[in-house]
Design a protein around this motif. Sequence first.
Motif, PDB file in Angstrom:
ATOM      1  N   GLN A 256      34.159  21.292 151.365  1.00  0.00           N
ATOM      2  CA  GLN A 256      33.280  21.693 150.250  1.00  0.00           C
ATOM      3  C   GLN A 256      33.731  21.048 148.951  1.00  0.00           C
ATOM      4  N   LYS A 257      35.037  21.123 148.679  1.00  0.00           N
ATOM      5  CA  LYS A 257      35.554  20.546 147.436  1.00  0.00           C
ATOM      6  C   LYS A 257      35.301  19.042 147.399  1.00  0.00           C
ATOM      7  N   LYS A 258      35.536  18.368 148.515  1.00  0.00           N
ATOM      8  CA  LYS A 258      35.380  16.912 148.585  1.00  0.00           C
ATOM      9  C   LYS A 258      33.910  16.506 148.427  1.00  0.00           C
ATOM     10  N   ILE A 259      33.037  17.181 149.157  1.00  0.00           N
ATOM     11  CA  ILE A 259      31.606  16.846 149.098  1.00  0.00           C
ATOM     12  C   ILE A 259      31.046  17.092 147.702  1.00  0.00           C
ATOM     13  N   LEU A 260      31.330  18.263 147.143  1.00  0.00           N
ATOM     14  CA  LEU A 260      30.806  18.576 145.811  1.00  0.00           C
ATOM     15  C   LEU A 260      31.408  17.660 144.758  1.00  0.00           C
ATOM     16  N   SER A 261      32.656  17.266 144.944  1.00  0.00           N
ATOM     17  CA  SER A 261      33.292  16.349 144.008  1.00  0.00           C
ATOM     18  C   SER A 261      32.602  14.992 144.031  1.00  0.00           C
ATOM     19  N   ARG A 262      32.274  14.503 145.213  1.00  0.00           N
ATOM     20  CA  ARG A 262      31.616  13.206 145.334  1.00  0.00           C
ATOM     21  C   ARG A 262      30.183  13.228 144.798  1.00  0.00           C
ATOM     22  N   MET A 263      29.554  14.402 144.856  1.00  0.00           N
ATOM     23  CA  MET A 263      28.168  14.522 144.386  1.00  0.00           C
ATOM     24  C   MET A 263      28.094  14.770 142.884  1.00  0.00           C
ATOM     25  N   ALA A 264      29.235  15.006 142.245  1.00  0.00           N
ATOM     26  CA  ALA A 264      29.241  15.433 140.845  1.00  0.00           C
ATOM     27  C   ALA A 264      28.762  14.333 139.910  1.00  0.00           C
ATOM     28  N   ASN A 265      27.549  14.481 139.450  1.00  0.00           N
ATOM     29  CA  ASN A 265      27.027  13.690 138.343  1.00  0.00           C
ATOM     30  C   ASN A 265      26.060  14.586 137.602  1.00  0.00           C
ATOM     31  N   LYS A 266      25.573  14.117 136.467  1.00  0.00           N
ATOM     32  CA  LYS A 266      24.768  15.009 135.629  1.00  0.00           C
ATOM     33  C   LYS A 266      23.509  15.504 136.328  1.00  0.00           C
ATOM     34  N   SER A 267      22.823  14.664 137.083  1.00  0.00           N
ATOM     35  CA  SER A 267      21.568  15.107 137.697  1.00  0.00           C
ATOM     36  C   SER A 267      21.827  16.092 138.838  1.00  0.00           C
ATOM     37  N   VAL A 268      22.837  15.842 139.657  1.00  0.00           N
ATOM     38  CA  VAL A 268      23.159  16.765 140.740  1.00  0.00           C
ATOM     39  C   VAL A 268      23.742  18.051 140.160  1.00  0.00           C
ATOM     40  N   ALA A 269      24.529  17.923 139.104  1.00  0.00           N
ATOM     41  CA  ALA A 269      25.145  19.108 138.486  1.00  0.00           C
ATOM     42  C   ALA A 269      24.085  20.083 138.004  1.00  0.00           C
ATOM     43  N   LYS A 270      22.927  19.582 137.587  1.00  0.00           N
ATOM     44  CA  LYS A 270      21.882  20.472 137.085  1.00  0.00           C
ATOM     45  C   LYS A 270      21.383  21.420 138.172  1.00  0.00           C
ATOM     46  N   VAL A 271      21.579  21.052 139.439  1.00  0.00           N
ATOM     47  CA  VAL A 271      21.227  21.945 140.538  1.00  0.00           C
ATOM     48  C   VAL A 271      22.202  23.121 140.575  1.00  0.00           C
ATOM     49  N   PHE A 272      23.460  22.863 140.195  1.00  0.00           N
ATOM     50  CA  PHE A 272      24.516  23.870 140.293  1.00  0.00           C
ATOM     51  C   PHE A 272      24.756  24.638 138.994  1.00  0.00           C
ATOM     52  N   ILE A 273      24.270  24.124 137.877  1.00  0.00           N
ATOM     53  CA  ILE A 273      24.539  24.769 136.592  1.00  0.00           C
ATOM     54  C   ILE A 273      23.239  25.099 135.881  1.00  0.00           C
ATOM     55  N   ASP A 274      23.325  26.036 134.944  1.00  0.00           N
ATOM     56  CA  ASP A 274      22.127  26.471 134.236  1.00  0.00           C
ATOM     57  C   ASP A 274      21.723  25.455 133.161  1.00  0.00           C
ATOM     58  N   ASP A 275      20.548  25.665 132.604  1.00  0.00           N
ATOM     59  CA  ASP A 275      20.007  24.737 131.604  1.00  0.00           C
ATOM     60  C   ASP A 275      20.869  24.651 130.356  1.00  0.00           C
ATOM     61  N   THR A 276      21.436  25.758 129.928  1.00  0.00           N
ATOM     62  CA  THR A 276      22.275  25.760 128.724  1.00  0.00           C
ATOM     63  C   THR A 276      23.519  24.900 128.942  1.00  0.00           C
ATOM     64  N   THR A 277      24.168  25.075 130.082  1.00  0.00           N
ATOM     65  CA  THR A 277      25.364  24.292 130.381  1.00  0.00           C
ATOM     66  C   THR A 277      25.008  22.823 130.549  1.00  0.00           C
ATOM     67  N   ALA A 278      23.871  22.539 131.168  1.00  0.00           N
ATOM     68  CA  ALA A 278      23.428  21.152 131.322  1.00  0.00           C
ATOM     69  C   ALA A 278      23.197  20.509 129.953  1.00  0.00           C
ATOM     70  N   SER A 279      22.577  21.239 129.054  1.00  0.00           N
ATOM     71  CA  SER A 279      22.354  20.728 127.701  1.00  0.00           C
ATOM     72  C   SER A 279      23.680  20.498 126.991  1.00  0.00           C
ATOM     73  N   LEU A 280      24.615  21.432 127.145  1.00  0.00           N
ATOM     74  CA  LEU A 280      25.937  21.298 126.542  1.00  0.00           C
ATOM     75  C   LEU A 280      26.632  20.042 127.059  1.00  0.00           C
ATOM     76  N   LEU A 281      26.603  19.820 128.364  1.00  0.00           N
ATOM     77  CA  LEU A 281      27.233  18.632 128.943  1.00  0.00           C
ATOM     78  C   LEU A 281      26.550  17.350 128.472  1.00  0.00           C
ATOM     79  N   ASP A 282      25.223  17.378 128.382  1.00  0.00           N
ATOM     80  CA  ASP A 282      24.500  16.203 127.868  1.00  0.00           C
ATOM     81  C   ASP A 282      24.933  15.880 126.436  1.00  0.00           C
ATOM     82  N   ASN A 283      25.087  16.910 125.621  1.00  0.00           N
ATOM     83  CA  ASN A 283      25.493  16.690 124.228  1.00  0.00           C
ATOM     84  C   ASN A 283      26.961  16.295 124.116  1.00  0.00           C
ATOM     85  N   VAL A 284      27.807  16.815 124.986  1.00  0.00           N
ATOM     86  CA  VAL A 284      29.207  16.374 125.026  1.00  0.00           C
ATOM     87  C   VAL A 284      29.256  14.892 125.396  1.00  0.00           C
ATOM     88  N   TYR A 285      28.442  14.486 126.369  1.00  0.00           N
ATOM     89  CA  TYR A 285      28.360  13.076 126.751  1.00  0.00           C
ATOM     90  C   TYR A 285      27.952  12.218 125.547  1.00  0.00           C
TER      91      TYR A 285
END
Length: 193
Positions: A21-50
Amino acid sequence: MSDVAVMSEGFRARDIGLRAQKKILSRMANKSVAKVFIDDTTASLLDNVYKLAKAYTGNKKEAEKLVKNIIKVVIKLGVLYRNGQFSAEELSHAERFKGRFHAAAMAVVSFYEVDFSYDRHYLLTALGEARAALRLLVQRHLTDKSLARVDAVFAFFANAAFLDAVFRKDSEHRELLGRIVADMNRAMDEGGM
């Protein structure tokens, strides 16, 4: 085969599943895939941090790597927590991390909203203590590569030159910092920080 025999051989399907699980999710970790796992507020925060990291460094790849590292660490923490992998002592480190991280987040909001309140030493101390608590929480569970990701994220944000550039009253990054603060306020209102 008994549990003792399985454990003496060092093989447990649950452990293998957790590592997968850790390996698969780590390899999939990018902003678009992360939006499936995180809420809109956190996605916006990460976009602005970027955006802030890219504006500060002038380097798109470095900014992408920073956000990917954040996402990978958060996903792995979530997997470990959901699977009950933390000891009581580690959970106390988690509470310390949460407290110090929250203090750093509140300081960022305050420094943005209140003129002449920026205190680099306070923020560096809070970030350093948050990093130390997070490392104590995960050191038994994550690889050296993942621990290096934790260090890289904190090294970026706990860079005195970065903090000074961002919190200067006439900072060219003030608008992006304002977006990040708005996202942080929203996340705190929603109970996410």
